[in-house]
Write a protein that holds these residues in place. Structure first.
Motif, PDB file in Angstrom:
ATOM      1  N   LYS A 173      20.308 -10.185  15.982  1.00 17.54           N
ATOM      2  CA  LYS A 173      18.929  -9.661  15.954  1.00 17.54           C
ATOM      3  C   LYS A 173      17.892 -10.751  15.749  1.00 17.54           C
ATOM      4  O   LYS A 173      16.870 -10.788  16.428  1.00 17.54           O
ATOM      5  CB  LYS A 173      18.749  -8.638  14.820  1.00 17.54           C
ATOM      6  CG  LYS A 173      19.598  -7.423  14.903  1.00 17.54           C
ATOM      7  CD  LYS A 173      19.242  -6.459  13.787  1.00 17.54           C
ATOM      8  CE  LYS A 173      19.338  -7.043  12.397  1.00 17.54           C
ATOM      9  NZ  LYS A 173      20.676  -7.328  11.916  1.00 17.54           N
ATOM     10  N   SER A 225      12.212  -8.621   8.791  1.00 12.56           N
ATOM     11  CA  SER A 225      12.121  -7.804   7.570  1.00 12.56           C
ATOM     12  C   SER A 225      13.237  -8.130   6.587  1.00 12.56           C
ATOM     13  O   SER A 225      13.056  -8.009   5.372  1.00 12.56           O
ATOM     14  CB  SER A 225      12.114  -6.312   7.913  1.00 12.56           C
ATOM     15  OG  SER A 225      13.312  -5.944   8.564  1.00 12.56           O
ATOM     16  N   TYR A 245      13.454  -8.695   2.140  1.00 16.25           N
ATOM     17  CA  TYR A 245      14.405  -8.194   1.135  1.00 16.25           C
ATOM     18  C   TYR A 245      15.113  -9.356   0.442  1.00 16.25           C
ATOM     19  O   TYR A 245      15.378  -9.317  -0.754  1.00 16.25           O
ATOM     20  CB  TYR A 245      15.412  -7.232   1.782  1.00 16.25           C
ATOM     21  CG  TYR A 245      14.762  -5.912   2.128  1.00 16.25           C
ATOM     22  CD1 TYR A 245      14.635  -4.909   1.184  1.00 16.25           C
ATOM     23  CD2 TYR A 245      14.209  -5.700   3.392  1.00 16.25           C
ATOM     24  CE1 TYR A 245      13.992  -3.716   1.484  1.00 16.25           C
ATOM     25  CE2 TYR A 245      13.565  -4.521   3.701  1.00 16.25           C
ATOM     26  CZ  TYR A 245      13.452  -3.532   2.753  1.00 16.25           C
ATOM     27  OH  TYR A 245      12.804  -2.360   3.053  1.00 16.25           O
ATOM     28  N   ARG A 246      15.418 -10.385   1.207  1.00 12.46           N
ATOM     29  CA  ARG A 246      16.070 -11.563   0.609  1.00 12.46           C
ATOM     30  C   ARG A 246      15.138 -12.229  -0.406  1.00 12.46           C
ATOM     31  O   ARG A 246      15.555 -12.595  -1.511  1.00 12.46           O
ATOM     32  CB  ARG A 246      16.445 -12.565   1.707  1.00 12.46           C
ATOM     33  CG  ARG A 246      17.630 -12.114   2.550  1.00 12.46           C
ATOM     34  CD  ARG A 246      17.822 -12.980   3.785  1.00 12.46           C
ATOM     35  NE  ARG A 246      18.930 -12.511   4.590  1.00 12.46           N
ATOM     36  CZ  ARG A 246      20.181 -12.984   4.533  1.00 12.46           C
ATOM     37  NH1 ARG A 246      20.460 -13.994   3.743  1.00 12.46           N
ATOM     38  NH2 ARG A 246      21.136 -12.477   5.281  1.00 12.46           N
ATOM     39  N   GLY A 306      22.119 -12.775   0.754  1.00 13.43           N
ATOM     40  CA  GLY A 306      22.235 -11.606   1.625  1.00 13.43           C
ATOM     41  C   GLY A 306      22.776 -10.407   0.842  1.00 13.43           C
ATOM     42  O   GLY A 306      22.300  -9.277   1.002  1.00 13.43           O
ATOM     43  N   ALA A 357      20.058  -9.125  -1.375  1.00 11.02           N
ATOM     44  CA  ALA A 357      19.082  -8.360  -0.587  1.00 11.02           C
ATOM     45  C   ALA A 357      19.609  -6.959  -0.328  1.00 11.02           C
ATOM     46  O   ALA A 357      18.891  -5.967  -0.467  1.00 11.02           O
ATOM     47  CB  ALA A 357      18.813  -9.074   0.737  1.00 11.02           C
ATOM     48  N   SER A 358      20.887  -6.876   0.041  1.00 14.98           N
ATOM     49  CA  SER A 358      21.490  -5.590   0.371  1.00 14.98           C
ATOM     50  C   SER A 358      21.492  -4.670  -0.862  1.00 14.98           C
ATOM     51  O   SER A 358      21.333  -3.453  -0.732  1.00 14.98           O
ATOM     52  CB  SER A 358      22.913  -5.841   0.873  1.00 14.98           C
ATOM     53  OG  SER A 358      23.505  -4.663   1.298  1.00 14.98           O
ATOM     54  N   ALA A 364      17.889  -3.544  -1.575  1.00 14.79           N
ATOM     55  CA  ALA A 364      17.429  -2.731  -0.440  1.00 14.79           C
ATOM     56  C   ALA A 364      17.850  -1.273  -0.569  1.00 14.79           C
ATOM     57  O   ALA A 364      17.396  -0.422   0.199  1.00 14.79           O
ATOM     58  CB  ALA A 364      17.957  -3.310   0.872  1.00 14.79           C
ATOM     59  N   GLY A 423      15.263  -5.672  11.962  1.00 13.06           N
ATOM     60  CA  GLY A 423      15.738  -5.160  10.676  1.00 13.06           C
ATOM     61  C   GLY A 423      16.834  -4.125  10.779  1.00 13.06           C
ATOM     62  O   GLY A 423      17.714  -4.200  11.646  1.00 13.06           O
ATOM     63  N   ARG A 446      28.197 -15.616  12.274  1.00 16.37           N
ATOM     64  CA  ARG A 446      27.678 -15.899  10.938  1.00 16.37           C
ATOM     65  C   ARG A 446      28.299 -17.194  10.421  1.00 16.37           C
ATOM     66  O   ARG A 446      27.637 -18.015   9.798  1.00 16.37           O
ATOM     67  CB  ARG A 446      28.030 -14.720  10.019  1.00 16.37           C
ATOM     68  CG  ARG A 446      27.126 -14.512   8.851  1.00 16.37           C
ATOM     69  CD  ARG A 446      25.715 -14.294   9.292  1.00 16.37           C
ATOM     70  NE  ARG A 446      24.956 -13.576   8.299  1.00 16.37           N
ATOM     71  CZ  ARG A 446      23.792 -13.013   8.531  1.00 16.37           C
ATOM     72  NH1 ARG A 446      23.238 -13.089   9.704  1.00 16.37           N
ATOM     73  NH2 ARG A 446      23.144 -12.401   7.584  1.00 16.37           N
ATOM     74  N   ASP A 470      24.914  -0.871   3.744  1.00 16.98           N
ATOM     75  CA  ASP A 470      23.681  -0.605   4.506  1.00 16.98           C
ATOM     76  C   ASP A 470      23.746   0.739   5.240  1.00 16.98           C
ATOM     77  O   ASP A 470      22.728   1.411   5.396  1.00 16.98           O
ATOM     78  CB  ASP A 470      23.423  -1.720   5.539  1.00 16.98           C
ATOM     79  CG  ASP A 470      22.999  -3.038   4.883  1.00 16.98           C
ATOM     80  OD1 ASP A 470      22.690  -3.018   3.668  1.00 16.98           O
ATOM     81  OD2 ASP A 470      22.988  -4.073   5.575  1.00 16.98           O
ATOM     82  N   ARG A 482      23.885   4.011   2.394  1.00 15.65           N
ATOM     83  CA  ARG A 482      22.896   4.252   1.334  1.00 15.65           C
ATOM     84  C   ARG A 482      22.033   5.463   1.715  1.00 15.65           C
ATOM     85  O   ARG A 482      21.776   5.702   2.910  1.00 15.65           O
ATOM     86  CB  ARG A 482      22.034   3.009   1.122  1.00 15.65           C
ATOM     87  CG  ARG A 482      21.127   2.710   2.280  1.00 15.65           C
ATOM     88  CD  ARG A 482      20.358   1.418   2.088  1.00 15.65           C
ATOM     89  NE  ARG A 482      19.604   1.149   3.287  1.00 15.65           N
ATOM     90  CZ  ARG A 482      19.301  -0.050   3.746  1.00 15.65           C
ATOM     91  NH1 ARG A 482      19.692  -1.125   3.088  1.00 15.65           N
ATOM     92  NH2 ARG A 482      18.590  -0.190   4.829  1.00 15.65           N
TER      93      ARG A 482
HETATM   94  O1  C5P Z   1      18.829  -9.092   8.251  1.00 13.47           O
HETATM   95  P1  C5P Z   1      19.298  -9.756   6.980  1.00 13.47           P
HETATM   96  O2  C5P Z   1      20.742 -10.111   6.958  1.00 13.47           O
HETATM   97  O3  C5P Z   1      18.431 -10.905   6.578  1.00 13.47           O
HETATM   98  O4  C5P Z   1      19.071  -8.633   5.864  1.00 13.47           O
HETATM   99  C1  C5P Z   1      19.558  -8.780   4.561  1.00 13.47           C
HETATM  100  C2  C5P Z   1      19.739  -7.396   3.934  1.00 13.47           C
HETATM  101  O5  C5P Z   1      18.454  -6.791   3.739  1.00 13.47           O
HETATM  102  C3  C5P Z   1      20.522  -6.392   4.781  1.00 13.47           C
HETATM  103  O6  C5P Z   1      21.920  -6.449   4.547  1.00 13.47           O
HETATM  104  C4  C5P Z   1      19.952  -5.057   4.354  1.00 13.47           C
HETATM  105  O7  C5P Z   1      20.613  -4.566   3.231  1.00 13.47           O
HETATM  106  C5  C5P Z   1      18.544  -5.381   3.938  1.00 13.47           C
HETATM  107  N1  C5P Z   1      17.573  -4.959   4.940  1.00 13.47           N
HETATM  108  C6  C5P Z   1      17.165  -3.640   4.924  1.00 13.47           C
HETATM  109  N2  C5P Z   1      16.207  -3.210   5.782  1.00 13.47           N
HETATM  110  C7  C5P Z   1      15.671  -4.046   6.684  1.00 13.47           C
HETATM  111  C8  C5P Z   1      16.105  -5.395   6.748  1.00 13.47           C
HETATM  112  C9  C5P Z   1      17.081  -5.819   5.859  1.00 13.47           C
HETATM  113  O8  C5P Z   1      17.643  -2.858   4.127  1.00 13.47           O
HETATM  114  N3  C5P Z   1      14.716  -3.597   7.492  1.00 13.47           N
END
Ligand code: C5P
Length: 230
Positions: free
Chosen positions: A19, A37, A41-42, A99, A102-103, A106, A132, A160, A187, A190
């Motif tokens: 993405k 996005s 979150y990170r 990561g 962030a998850s 999130a 996102g 990755r 993800d 939730r």
């Molecule tokens: O895309 P990336 O790996 O940077 O996102 C990190 C985490 O942020 C994802 O695993 C997800 O849990 C959360 N996220 C989200 N909603 C988004 C973008 C990311 O919940 N729009």
């Protein structure tokens, strides 16, 4: 709608589907703005950690997220730079640990809500490519074109791994596969804004395609809809 002033293309999907690179490539080709996005979150998770908040302090993280001083800019060499309170966190937020953090944050509704207005503010003329998990379902439900980008789990782990090699020392392919699987599960299951395909999103499978081919495929879809000239 606060974002109706500019056309929006959303690109959602699981970790490692490509993405980020595809969104950047498309935004560049169109001359449109880009919203990463996941980076928000990170940064929110990292800011909480740096502020010494307890890992389960949902309200504290939400307050912090609403007032974060984040700047997305470009290095003179064109690479992306992300500043938090004036400090360069570009590398710090890209680790697998960041990561996973962030998850975790999130999953909290108040934190997601705190980031909403900030995400809408990215939708400015001439247009926005938003990358996102919930761009097409929750943040920009009226987007002009919605893509759900997927790839096989093996391919995503390998990509990755290639990305992190040299940046996050000590990562192994096997460990990455497990982490990606755990993050996908968190993800997708939730209760708030889970990773699901919007009903009107078009699925693009990038497993056997290069970045340029995926950008081209999305470009053609947008041209067919009259969003831009093909
Ligand atoms: O895309 P990336 O790996 O940077 O996102 C990190 C985490 O942020 C994802 O695993 C997800 O849990 C959360 N996220 C989200 N909603 C988004 C973008 C990311 O919940 N729009």
């Amino acid at each position: 709608m606060p974002h109706a002033a500019a056309p929006v293309v959303t690109i959602d999907g699981p970790s490692g589907a490509g993405k980020g690179t595809v969104s950047r490539g498309l935004a560049k080709r169109l001359g449109w703005h880009l919203l990463d996005s996941g980076a928000l979150y990170r940064v929110a998770a990292l800011a909480g950690q740096r502020a010494g908040l307890a890992a389960n302090d949902q309200d504290g993280h939400a307050v912090l997220a609403a007032t974060l001083k984040i700047v997305f800019s470009a290095h003179p060499d064109g690479s992306e730079q992300i500043l938090l309170d004036g400090q360069d966190v570009t590398r710090a937020i890209r680790s697998e640990e960041a990561g996973a953090g962030a998850s975790r944050v999130a999953t909290w509704p108040a934190l997601r809500q705190a980031l909403m207005a900030r995400q809408h503010a990215f939708a400015r003329p001439p247009g926005l490519v938003a990358d996102g998990r919930d761009m097409g379902t929750v943040v920009f439900p009226g987007a002009a074109l919605k893509i759900f980008l997927v790839a096989s789990p093996e391919e995503r782990a390998q990509r990755r791994y290639n990305q992190l090699k040299g940046k996050d020392s000590g990562v192994s392919l096997a460990a990455l596969s497990r982490e990606i699987e755990a993050r996908d599960r968190q993800d997708s299951t939730r209760p708030v804004s889970p990773l699901v395909r919007a009903e009107d999103a078009i699925v693009v499978d990038s497993t056997r395609l290069g970045i340029a081919e995926v950008v081209e495929a999305i470009w053609r879809l947008g041209a067919q809809r009259g969003l831009w000239q093909g």
